[in-house]
Design an enzyme around this catalytic site. Structure first.
Site, mmCIF file in Angstrom:
data_model
loop_
_atom_site.group_PDB
_atom_site.id
_atom_site.type_symbol
_atom_site.label_atom_id
_atom_site.label_comp_id
_atom_site.label_asym_id
_atom_site.label_seq_id
_atom_site.Cartn_x
_atom_site.Cartn_y
_atom_site.Cartn_z
ATOM 1 N N SER A 40 19.060 3.256 2.144
ATOM 2 C CA SER A 40 19.730 2.270 1.287
ATOM 3 C C SER A 40 20.227 2.877 -0.020
ATOM 4 O O SER A 40 21.121 2.302 -0.668
ATOM 5 C CB SER A 40 18.762 1.134 0.942
ATOM 6 O OG SER A 40 18.254 0.553 2.112
ATOM 7 N N ARG A 115 -6.151 -0.349 -1.488
ATOM 8 C CA ARG A 115 -7.018 -1.493 -1.823
ATOM 9 C C ARG A 115 -8.501 -1.189 -1.778
ATOM 10 O O ARG A 115 -9.277 -1.799 -2.501
ATOM 11 C CB ARG A 115 -6.732 -2.674 -0.882
ATOM 12 C CG ARG A 115 -5.470 -3.406 -1.242
ATOM 13 C CD ARG A 115 -5.324 -4.666 -0.395
ATOM 14 N NE ARG A 115 -3.928 -5.078 -0.377
ATOM 15 C CZ ARG A 115 -3.337 -5.688 0.639
ATOM 16 N NH1 ARG A 115 -4.038 -5.957 1.735
ATOM 17 N NH2 ARG A 115 -2.083 -6.041 0.576
ATOM 18 N N CYS A 155 -2.390 -11.221 1.723
ATOM 19 C CA CYS A 155 -1.925 -12.602 1.554
ATOM 20 C C CYS A 155 -2.830 -13.625 2.249
ATOM 21 O O CYS A 155 -3.003 -14.732 1.764
ATOM 22 C CB CYS A 155 -0.498 -12.740 2.038
ATOM 23 S SG CYS A 155 -0.215 -12.055 3.673
ATOM 24 N N GLN A 181 -0.735 -17.977 10.107
ATOM 25 C CA GLN A 181 0.065 -17.228 9.148
ATOM 26 C C GLN A 181 1.563 -17.247 9.452
ATOM 27 O O GLN A 181 1.990 -17.073 10.598
ATOM 28 C CB GLN A 181 -0.448 -15.787 9.071
ATOM 29 C CG GLN A 181 -1.922 -15.754 8.665
ATOM 30 C CD GLN A 181 -2.436 -14.392 8.254
ATOM 31 O OE1 GLN A 181 -3.637 -14.197 8.210
ATOM 32 N NE2 GLN A 181 -1.566 -13.459 7.937
ATOM 33 N N SER A 184 7.083 -14.791 7.573
ATOM 34 C CA SER A 184 7.531 -13.952 6.449
ATOM 35 C C SER A 184 6.445 -12.947 6.078
ATOM 36 O O SER A 184 6.732 -11.910 5.484
ATOM 37 C CB SER A 184 7.910 -14.802 5.236
ATOM 38 O OG SER A 184 6.820 -15.615 4.852
ATOM 39 N N GLU A 207 -5.449 -7.525 10.298
ATOM 40 C CA GLU A 207 -5.559 -8.665 9.382
ATOM 41 C C GLU A 207 -6.978 -9.237 9.311
ATOM 42 O O GLU A 207 -7.452 -9.629 8.247
ATOM 43 C CB GLU A 207 -4.588 -9.753 9.854
ATOM 44 C CG GLU A 207 -4.201 -10.746 8.789
ATOM 45 C CD GLU A 207 -3.186 -10.190 7.786
ATOM 46 O OE1 GLU A 207 -2.912 -8.972 7.804
ATOM 47 O OE2 GLU A 207 -2.694 -10.993 6.983
ATOM 48 N N LYS A 210 -9.214 -7.066 7.130
ATOM 49 C CA LYS A 210 -8.910 -7.249 5.698
ATOM 50 C C LYS A 210 -9.439 -8.594 5.211
ATOM 51 O O LYS A 210 -9.975 -8.714 4.113
ATOM 52 C CB LYS A 210 -7.397 -7.205 5.457
ATOM 53 C CG LYS A 210 -6.772 -5.840 5.641
ATOM 54 C CD LYS A 210 -5.257 -5.945 5.441
ATOM 55 C CE LYS A 210 -4.531 -4.796 6.100
ATOM 56 N NZ LYS A 210 -3.113 -5.061 6.303
ATOM 57 N N HIS A 248 0.740 -19.727 4.385
ATOM 58 C CA HIS A 248 -0.404 -19.496 5.265
ATOM 59 C C HIS A 248 -1.410 -20.648 5.117
ATOM 60 O O HIS A 248 -1.795 -21.003 3.998
ATOM 61 C CB HIS A 248 -1.135 -18.200 4.892
ATOM 62 C CG HIS A 248 -0.362 -16.943 5.186
ATOM 63 N ND1 HIS A 248 0.817 -16.912 5.901
ATOM 64 C CD2 HIS A 248 -0.632 -15.646 4.856
ATOM 65 C CE1 HIS A 248 1.236 -15.654 6.000
ATOM 66 N NE2 HIS A 248 0.377 -14.873 5.373
ATOM 67 N N ASN A 333 2.584 -17.506 1.090
ATOM 68 C CA ASN A 333 2.216 -16.089 1.303
ATOM 69 C C ASN A 333 3.091 -15.088 0.576
ATOM 70 O O ASN A 333 2.614 -14.009 0.219
ATOM 71 C CB ASN A 333 2.204 -15.771 2.802
ATOM 72 C CG ASN A 333 3.531 -16.031 3.466
ATOM 73 O OD1 ASN A 333 4.015 -17.161 3.466
ATOM 74 N ND2 ASN A 333 4.139 -15.011 4.011
HETATM 75 P P1 NAP Z 1 9.851 -5.127 4.799
HETATM 76 O O1 NAP Z 1 10.563 -6.421 4.718
HETATM 77 O O2 NAP Z 1 9.856 -4.403 6.084
HETATM 78 O O3 NAP Z 1 10.487 -4.161 3.650
HETATM 79 C C1 NAP Z 1 10.082 -2.834 3.482
HETATM 80 C C2 NAP Z 1 10.738 -2.173 2.278
HETATM 81 O O4 NAP Z 1 10.261 -0.817 2.206
HETATM 82 C C3 NAP Z 1 12.255 -2.081 2.354
HETATM 83 O O5 NAP Z 1 12.784 -2.270 1.061
HETATM 84 C C4 NAP Z 1 12.490 -0.638 2.802
HETATM 85 O O6 NAP Z 1 13.733 -0.101 2.379
HETATM 86 C C5 NAP Z 1 11.376 0.045 2.023
HETATM 87 N N1 NAP Z 1 11.103 1.403 2.520
HETATM 88 C C6 NAP Z 1 10.963 1.818 3.790
HETATM 89 N N2 NAP Z 1 10.736 3.147 3.816
HETATM 90 C C7 NAP Z 1 10.737 3.572 2.539
HETATM 91 C C8 NAP Z 1 10.565 4.837 1.896
HETATM 92 N N3 NAP Z 1 10.363 5.950 2.607
HETATM 93 N N4 NAP Z 1 10.594 4.888 0.546
HETATM 94 C C9 NAP Z 1 10.821 3.777 -0.180
HETATM 95 N N5 NAP Z 1 11.002 2.538 0.358
HETATM 96 C C10 NAP Z 1 10.960 2.450 1.701
HETATM 97 O O7 NAP Z 1 8.326 -5.269 4.371
HETATM 98 P P2 NAP Z 1 7.611 -6.457 3.518
HETATM 99 O O8 NAP Z 1 7.254 -7.603 4.394
HETATM 100 O O9 NAP Z 1 8.410 -6.721 2.291
HETATM 101 O O10 NAP Z 1 6.231 -5.756 3.164
HETATM 102 C C11 NAP Z 1 6.152 -4.701 2.221
HETATM 103 C C12 NAP Z 1 4.700 -4.430 1.907
HETATM 104 O O11 NAP Z 1 4.111 -5.596 1.339
HETATM 105 C C13 NAP Z 1 3.858 -4.062 3.137
HETATM 106 O O12 NAP Z 1 2.874 -3.121 2.758
HETATM 107 C C14 NAP Z 1 3.213 -5.388 3.502
HETATM 108 O O13 NAP Z 1 2.010 -5.205 4.214
HETATM 109 C C15 NAP Z 1 2.959 -5.965 2.120
HETATM 110 N N6 NAP Z 1 2.809 -7.416 2.064
HETATM 111 C C16 NAP Z 1 3.725 -8.244 2.641
HETATM 112 C C17 NAP Z 1 3.530 -9.624 2.548
HETATM 113 C C18 NAP Z 1 4.513 -10.610 3.105
HETATM 114 O O14 NAP Z 1 4.212 -11.816 2.996
HETATM 115 N N7 NAP Z 1 5.648 -10.167 3.659
HETATM 116 C C19 NAP Z 1 2.430 -10.119 1.871
HETATM 117 C C20 NAP Z 1 1.530 -9.246 1.274
HETATM 118 C C21 NAP Z 1 1.749 -7.908 1.385
HETATM 119 P P3 NAP Z 1 15.030 -0.066 3.356
HETATM 120 O O15 NAP Z 1 15.646 -1.423 3.273
HETATM 121 O O16 NAP Z 1 15.881 0.980 2.737
HETATM 122 O O17 NAP Z 1 14.546 0.269 4.731
#
Ligand code: NAP
Length: 356
Positions: A40, A115, A155, A181, A184, A207, A210, A248, A333
């Site tokens: 990106s 964590r 979450c 859950q 998203s 999950e 955790k 959630h 969440n």
């Molecule tokens: P996601 O939608 O798949 O987004 C992942 C992000 O990481 C994208 O911006 C991606 O960029 C970036 N990325 C991938 N490879 C990378 C690299 N080498 N260097 C820098 N950035 C990179 O994931 P998400 O759901 O937002 O989750 C992100 C984290 O938050 C995870 O650890 C997840 O477990 C945690 N989390 C998520 C939630 C939730 O509700 N979704 C809740 C709590 C915690 P590109 O677009 O360029 O690929």
């Protein structure tokens, strides 16, 4: 109010999009760098997100034409701290976050990689703000002056741990929880996860572990520069993915050492407030815990945006024939459980001078 310049690492992802939305006109934090993977980097934010934009409101005007930058800490623009939410493997995430900290850029993280490190505080700001004290020891380990990592918890547990917390005074002995859950939480929408429509998927990798373990760190004590996990309660968790976009739900049964009355429980929830409320932090819900009397609440569709999606809700408190009491818990969440919880944590860190 003092303002801090902020980077968002993983800005194009599901949680990153929430950060971009929440930080529009934030009184303390100004996003100056939106970073993602090399795929990106160099594109405009709107171009890089493309069809993946999943928020109800359009991309904020400030972000649309910002050029997405690379997430290399060595070349990162000067910022006071970063939010980090990336979908990398655990080792790579840990290395990336430590690299930012070693470049003296504090990290407020949504990822799970750090964590369980005893000197990395895992904080729900209303519950365990005192855990921030371990940052001094972490800085010594990393050899940094201002860089450090602070994390928010998974979450799933934000839909039941905040409700159990004020009940600890009655002696939590055992907890059985089943979480329902939203998609998203997997970074998905109905378009990108069609297999969830008319379905329940009874497995979310990692999950349940955790959900059983992280509460014990949150309820742990600060000892010798680290967090010593609490020994109780015993927690058994089952985590299911359900066809809900955001929010959630948790079905919780609890056994106590000293069984409280219904009035005791409702009073403990009603009167509970934490440091974010006392400090009047911008993202703090006015009221953290809400009990809904209607027997068919809380519901994701109706209740997820209560107090900007930062409140935690409960309903259906009733006696349990096996445990003592059971109830339904609920939280948003990606707001309370992810980006909103991280923004609140950053506000707490700022208020306590950790970014200065
Ligand atoms: P996601 O939608 O798949 O987004 C992942 C992000 O990481 C994208 O911006 C991606 O960029 C970036 N990325 C991938 N490879 C990378 C690299 N080498 N260097 C820098 N950035 C990179 O994931 P998400 O759901 O937002 O989750 C992100 C984290 O938050 C995870 O650890 C997840 O477990 C945690 N989390 C998520 C939630 C939730 O509700 N979704 C809740 C709590 C915690 P590109 O677009 O360029 O690929």
């Amino acid at each position: 109010m003092k303002r801090y310049s902020v980077g968002i690492v993983g800005a194009t992802g599901m949680v990153g999009q929430r950060f971009v939305t929440l930080l529009e006109n934030h009184p303390m934090f100004e996003p100056v760098c939106l970073a993602a993977s090399k795929r990106s980097a160099g594109m405009s934010y709107a171009e890089a997100v493309g069809e993946r934009w999943a928020m109800a409101s359009p991309i904020p005007a400030y972000a649309k034409n910002m050029t997405v930058c690379d997430s290399d800490p060595a070349q990162f623009p000067k910022v006071d701290f970063v939010f980090c939410a990336v979908n990398l493997a655990k080792d790579a995430t840990r290395a990336l976050e430590e690299d930012f900290a070693r470049h003296e850029i504090p990290v407020v993280s949504n990822n799970s990689a750090n964590r369980q490190m005893p000197d990395v505080p895992m904080v729900i700001p209303e519950i365990n703000p005192e855990h921030l004290a371990v940052i001094d020891a972490q800085r010594r380990r990393l050899g940094t002056r201002r860089g450090f990592i602070a994390v928010k918890s998974n979450c799933s547990l934000q839909s039941y741990v905040p409700l159990l917390h004020p009940l600890r005074k009655f002696g939590l002995e055992a907890v059985s929880v089943c979480t329902y859950q939203a998609i998203s939480g997997a970074g998905k929408t109905f378009a990108s996860m069609p297999e969830i429509i008319d379905n329940v998927i009874p497995y979310i990798s990692g999950e349940e572990e955790k959900s059983e373990r992280e509460p014990l760190k949150i309820w742990g004590t600060v000892e010798n520069g680290g967090i010593r996990e609490a020994q109780a309660p015993r927690i058994s968790a089952q985590c299911l993915r359900v066809p809900v976009s955001d929010g959630h739900t948790a079905a919780v049964s609890v056994k106590f050492h000293n069984k409280p009355t219904r009035e005791d429980i409702l009073a403990a929830w009603d009167s509970f407030a934490g440091e974010p409320q006392a400090l009047g932090l911008p993202t703090a819900p006015k009221k953290f815990l809400h009990y809904l009397e209607d027997c068919d609440r809380p519901q994701p569709k109706l209740d997820r945006l209560t107090d900007m999606g930062m409140a935690v809700l409960a309903g259906r408190l009733r006696e349990d024939p096996v445990f003592d009491w059971k109830f339904i818990g609920f939280s948003h969440n990606t707001l309370r459980g992810a980006a909103g919880g991280a923004v609140l944590l950053a506000e707490l860190l700022a208020a306590k001078g950790y970014f200065d």
